[in-house]
Design an enzyme around this catalytic site. Structure first.
Site, PDB file in Angstrom:
ATOM      1  N   HIS A  13       0.828  -1.214   0.000  1.00  0.00           N
ATOM      2  CA  HIS A  13       0.000   0.000   0.000  1.00  0.00           C
ATOM      3  C   HIS A  13       0.861   1.262   0.000  1.00  0.00           C
ATOM      4  CE1 HIS A  13      -3.646  -2.306   0.532  1.00  0.00           C
ATOM      5  NE2 HIS A  13      -3.054  -2.982   1.503  1.00  0.00           N
TER       6      HIS A  13
ATOM      7  N   GLU B 100      -4.937 -13.492   5.056  1.00  0.00           N
ATOM      8  CA  GLU B 100      -5.776 -12.296   5.207  1.00  0.00           C
ATOM      9  C   GLU B 100      -6.990 -12.349   4.278  1.00  0.00           C
ATOM     10  OE1 GLU B 100      -3.704  -8.698   4.299  1.00  0.00           O
ATOM     11  OE2 GLU B 100      -2.691  -9.524   2.558  1.00  0.00           O
TER      12      GLU B 100
HETATM   13  C1  3PY Z   1      -4.294  -6.237   6.949  1.00  0.00           C
HETATM   14  O1  3PY Z   1      -4.769  -6.059   8.064  1.00  0.00           O
HETATM   15  O2  3PY Z   1      -4.966  -6.500   5.947  1.00  0.00           O
HETATM   16  C2  3PY Z   1      -2.850  -6.176   6.775  1.00  0.00           C
HETATM   17  O3  3PY Z   1      -2.377  -6.478   5.705  1.00  0.00           O
HETATM   18  C3  3PY Z   1      -2.015  -5.745   7.933  1.00  0.00           C
HETATM   19  O4  3PY Z   1      -0.692  -5.991   7.719  1.00  0.00           O
HETATM   20 MG    MG Z   2      -3.724  -6.647   4.142  1.00  0.00          MG
END
Ligand code: 3PY
Ligand code: MG
Length: 252
Positions: A47, A149
């Protein structure tokens, strides 16, 4: 190169490693934060608006005081090779949702015959001065950290953690909550249960666990759960909070 081995060793020994996130292309901020004594820096190329040259300048400023782990924008051979060649101590690969993706990330981090990392002169081997020693040890020294994630990663976690060469699984609570239709609700019981599923699979396979939070308070529960690779706070937020605090105190 000493720092590189130390980070992997400490990860293997399951020591608590406290880090923070760098998103700004500033060697000075990297230098200031490293001098604070953080064990590692999560340098965000996913990001954050950072180029390879920005990272290289930041690594030079950090000068081995903290381990430098770079999150690549894409899980490609090209992106991973570039950050390893400038001397990152390891990589974080975002959104690794299957065992095949995890295998590809590991392969990109390893020189042949173990993997597919390209060979070239770079800062990581002292621009060639330490070439032989680096080639010999790099496969073992580089930390390969993948992110869980997405709910797909949670559902595939038992296969993902069996992939040889993964040093840690780092939870991305924000993306995970978003993938479950609960964006930002990182403490929602369903999100916590999904995270705990990843935690159980990692523990059963002796893989270190990482967690990100924007504040110290937000990571405490995960330190208590035995997570060792902790990233708390973000550079831009440190600046904002510090600046706001002063203004709030003085403004009539
Ligand atoms: C998230 O919370 O999606 C992240 O990638 C944090 O590192
Ligand atoms: Mg993330």
């Amino acid at each position: 190169m000493g720092e590189l081995m130390k980070f992997k060793q400490r990860l293997r020994r399951n020591e608590l490693l406290l880090g923070t996130m760098l998103t700004l292309p500033s060697p000075e901020i990297a230098e200031i934060i490293a001098a604070c004594g953080y064990d590692w820096l999560f340098m965000d190329g996913e990001h954050g608006n950072l180029s390879t040259l920005d990272w290289q300048r930041m690594l030079q400023a950090v000068a081995g005081r903290s381990a430098a782990i770079i999150r690549v924008a894409a899980k490609t051979e090209r992106d991973i090779k570039k950050v390893l060649d400038i001397g990152a101590d390891g990589i974080i690969a975002p959104q690794v949702n299957s065992a095949d993706e995890a295998r590809h990330v590991v392969a990109c981090c390893k020189y042949p015959p173990r993997g597919i990392r390209g060979v070239g002169l770079a800062r990581a081997q002292g621009y060639g001065r330490d070439f032989a020693e680096y080639m010999e040890s790099a496969n073992d020294r580089i930390a390969v950290i993948i992110q869980a994630e997405h709910i797909d990663a949670v559902n595939n976690i038992d296969d993902i953690v069996k992939v040889d060469g993964i040093d840690a699984v780092f939870i991305g609570p924000y993306d995970l909550s978003a993938s479950m239709g609960r964006m930002g609700e990182v403490d929602h019981p369903e999100v916590v249960e999904a995270i705990d599923r990843v935690g159980r699979a990692c523990r059963q396979n002796d893989i270190a666990l990482g967690y990100f939070g924007t504040t110290a308070e937000s990571v405490e529960a995960y330190i208590d759960k035995g997570y060792k690779l902790i990233c708390a706070g973000v550079d831009a937020a440190f600046v904002t909070r510090g600046a706001e605090q002063v203004l709030d105190k003085l403004r009539p």
